[in-house]
Write a protein that holds these residues in place. Structure first.
Motif, mmCIF file in Angstrom:
data_model
loop_
_atom_site.group_PDB
_atom_site.id
_atom_site.type_symbol
_atom_site.label_atom_id
_atom_site.label_comp_id
_atom_site.label_asym_id
_atom_site.label_seq_id
_atom_site.Cartn_x
_atom_site.Cartn_y
_atom_site.Cartn_z
ATOM 1 N N GLY A 1 -27.334 39.131 -75.299
ATOM 2 C CA GLY A 1 -26.168 38.953 -76.079
ATOM 3 C C GLY A 1 -25.465 37.640 -75.474
ATOM 4 O O GLY A 1 -24.820 36.577 -76.081
ATOM 5 N N GLY A 2 -25.534 37.346 -74.005
ATOM 6 C CA GLY A 2 -25.172 36.224 -73.272
ATOM 7 C C GLY A 2 -25.743 34.986 -73.919
ATOM 8 O O GLY A 2 -25.061 33.902 -74.010
ATOM 9 N N PHE A 3 -26.945 35.200 -74.082
ATOM 10 C CA PHE A 3 -27.926 33.922 -74.522
ATOM 11 C C PHE A 3 -27.506 33.497 -75.961
ATOM 12 O O PHE A 3 -26.980 32.217 -76.115
ATOM 13 C CB PHE A 3 -29.168 34.235 -74.620
ATOM 14 N N LEU A 4 -27.218 34.630 -76.866
ATOM 15 C CA LEU A 4 -26.713 34.365 -78.083
ATOM 16 C C LEU A 4 -25.331 33.585 -78.112
ATOM 17 O O LEU A 4 -25.098 32.540 -78.759
ATOM 18 C CB LEU A 4 -26.629 35.535 -78.941
ATOM 19 N N ALA A 5 -24.451 34.051 -77.283
ATOM 20 C CA ALA A 5 -22.940 33.564 -77.096
ATOM 21 C C ALA A 5 -23.110 32.113 -76.456
ATOM 22 O O ALA A 5 -22.119 31.399 -76.910
ATOM 23 C CB ALA A 5 -22.038 34.422 -76.311
ATOM 24 N N SER A 6 -24.045 31.988 -75.686
ATOM 25 C CA SER A 6 -24.013 30.387 -75.201
ATOM 26 C C SER A 6 -24.459 29.254 -75.895
ATOM 27 O O SER A 6 -24.458 28.315 -75.702
ATOM 28 C CB SER A 6 -24.937 30.541 -73.908
ATOM 29 N N VAL A 7 -25.243 29.744 -77.263
ATOM 30 C CA VAL A 7 -25.576 28.834 -78.285
ATOM 31 C C VAL A 7 -24.495 27.902 -78.390
ATOM 32 O O VAL A 7 -24.767 26.703 -78.614
ATOM 33 C CB VAL A 7 -26.381 29.376 -79.359
ATOM 34 N N ALA A 8 -23.452 28.151 -78.751
ATOM 35 C CA ALA A 8 -22.300 27.402 -79.344
ATOM 36 C C ALA A 8 -21.983 26.465 -78.086
ATOM 37 O O ALA A 8 -21.753 25.292 -78.520
ATOM 38 C CB ALA A 8 -21.066 28.413 -79.745
ATOM 39 N N ALA A 9 -21.974 27.086 -76.760
ATOM 40 C CA ALA A 9 -21.669 26.105 -75.681
ATOM 41 C C ALA A 9 -22.569 25.085 -75.473
ATOM 42 O O ALA A 9 -22.416 23.917 -75.186
ATOM 43 C CB ALA A 9 -21.445 26.851 -74.523
ATOM 44 N N LEU A 10 -23.809 25.462 -75.635
ATOM 45 C CA LEU A 10 -24.876 24.659 -75.608
ATOM 46 C C LEU A 10 -25.126 23.366 -76.742
ATOM 47 O O LEU A 10 -25.616 22.319 -76.244
ATOM 48 C CB LEU A 10 -26.396 25.130 -75.737
ATOM 49 N N ARG A 11 -24.255 23.650 -77.853
ATOM 50 C CA ARG A 11 -24.364 22.573 -78.929
ATOM 51 C C ARG A 11 -23.125 21.729 -78.769
ATOM 52 O O ARG A 11 -22.558 20.996 -79.522
ATOM 53 C CB ARG A 11 -24.227 23.355 -80.145
#
Length: 326
Positions: A102-112
Motif C-alpha cells: 500500500g505504501g508503494f501504491l501511495a508513493s506513485v503520486a509522489a514519484l510523479r
C-alpha cells in the motif's frame, strides 16, 4: 553540534531504550483488565503514529494515506486468519508486507512529482478508496458487518487474553521502533533527511531520490500495516468505520503533539493522546471540547512537540535525524 549527545550519553540512551520495555514486562501485574486493554491500544497507536511521522515529518511529504495502510493491515490479517486459517501471529508480518505494498501504491503520486496539498488530496482519496473497497467487497471483507477474528490460542492461552496480547504487542512494537531508529541513523536515513531539506540538491548528488521516497513510504506502510494486524486482534472484529477521517485526525494530532519527525515524539504523542480520552470520560458530553483544548494548549506551549521539551532537558534525548525546526 554542542547539543549532540556524547558517546557516554549515547550509551545511556541505549540503556534507557531497553530499560523501558524491560520495566513494562511487569506492567500486567499492576493493572486490571480495562487498563491493560488501554495499554495495548497505546502500543498500537505508537506504531501508527511512527509510520505517519516517517512520511510527513522525516520525509517531509504531506501525505495522508496512513489510515489506508492501517486498514490494509487489519483486513489482511483478518482475511488471512478467518478465510485461510493462517495463525494470527504469522499474519502480522504478512499484514506488514501488504501495508508496504500500500505504501508503494501511495508513493506513485509522489514519484510523479506531485507535492504539497495535491499529494495530500490524492492520498486522502486513496484512504477513502480503500474504505469503499472494505464496504463493497462483502464476500471478502464482510461489508458493513465487518470481519470477525477467529478464536485462537497460543501456548495454551486464548488470544483474547489481554495480558498475552500485551506481551506480543510489546515485542512487535519494540522490534519495529528499534528497526526504524536503526534505519533513520543509517545512510538511508541521512538520504531521507536530505530529500526533505532539498530534493533537487539531493538528486544532484547522485542520490536516487525516487528510491528514497518509495522506500520510506513502503517502510511506513509496513509499520502501520503491522499495527493494523495488532488492531484486528485487539478489537476482535474489524469494521470499515475504524479507518476513516476520525482515525486520521487522531493520528495526525499524535504526530504533532509528539513532534514531527521524532521517533521519541511519536511514542509520547501516541501514549498521551490514547490515555487522555479515558481520563476525559469523567466529563460526559464535554470530552471532545476538552480534548481539543488540551491538544491546542500543548501545541501553543510546545510548537515542536513533546520531543523538543525533552531535548531541552537533556542531550540524551537528541535524535540526529530530528530537526528542531521541522
Amino acid at each position: 553540534m554542542s547539543n549532540m549527545p556524547t558517546p557516554r550519553q549515547q550509551s545511556l540512551r541505549t540503556v534507557l531504550f531497553w530499560a523501558v520495555p524491560a520495566a513494562l514486562l511487569f506492567l500486567p501485574l499492576a493493572t486490571n483488565a480495562y487498563t491493560q486493554f488501554i495499554v495495548n491500544g497505546m502500543l498500537i497507536s505508537v506504531l501508527v503514529t511512527l509510520g505517519f511521522s516517517l512520511v510527513i515529518g522525516n520525509l517531509g511529504q504531506l501525505a495522508f494515506a496512513n489510515t489506508a495502510f492501517f486498514g490494509i493491515g487489519a483486513y489482511a490479517s483478518a482475511i488471512l486468519s478467518a478465510k485461510l486459517g493462517i495463525p494470527w501471529i504469522l499474519t502480522v508480518p504478512l499484514a506488514g508486507a501488504f501495508g508496504a505494498l500500500g505504501g508503494f501504491l501511495a508513493s506513485v503520486a509522489a514519484l510523479r512529482g506531485i507535492r504539497s496539498y495535491y499529494l495530500a488530496i490524492i492520498t486522502l482519496a486513496f484512504g477513502e478508496l480503500m474504505r469503499w473497497a472494505y464496504l463493497h467487497a462483502k464476500p471478502l471483507t464482510g461489508g458493513t458487518d465487518g470481519m470477525p477474528m477467529p478464536r485462537e490460542t497460543m501456548f495454551g492461552i486464548s488470544l483474547s487474553d489481554d495480558t498475552l496480547k500485551f506481551y506480543i504487542f510489546l515485542a512487535v512494537t519494540v522490534l519495529l521502533v528499534k528497526g526504524t531508529l536503526n534505519l533513520m541513523r543509517s545512510r538511508f536515513g541521512r538520504a531521507v533527511m536530505a530529500v526533505r531539506e532539498n530534493e533537487i540538491a539531493t538528486a544532484s548528488l547522485a542520490i536516487p531520490t525516487a528510491r528514497v521516497i518509495l522506500a520510506t513510504f513502503a517502510w511506513s506502510g509496513l509499520v502501520v500495516g503491522c499495527a493494523g494486524a495488532l488492531f484486528a486482534r485487539h478489537v476482535g472484529h474489524v469494521f470499515p468505520e475504524s479507518f476513516g477521517m476520525l482515525q486520521l485526525i487522531a493520528s495526525f494530532a499524535m504526530v504533532l503533539v509528539g513532534g514531527l519527525g521524532s521517533v521519541l515524539g511519536a511514542v509520547l504523542g501516541a501514549v498521551l493522546l490514547t490515555a487522555l480520552p479515558e481520563y476525559l470520560r469523567a466529563f460526559p458530553g464535554m470530552e471532545e471540547l476538552f480534548f481539543g483544548l488540551i491538544v491546542a494548549a500543548v501545541l501553543v506551549a510546545m510548537p515542536r512537540g513533546l520531543a523538543s521539551l525533552l531535548r531541552r532537558l537533556s542531550p540524551v534525548f537528541t535524535e540526529r535525524y530530528y530537526r528542531e525546526g521541522a
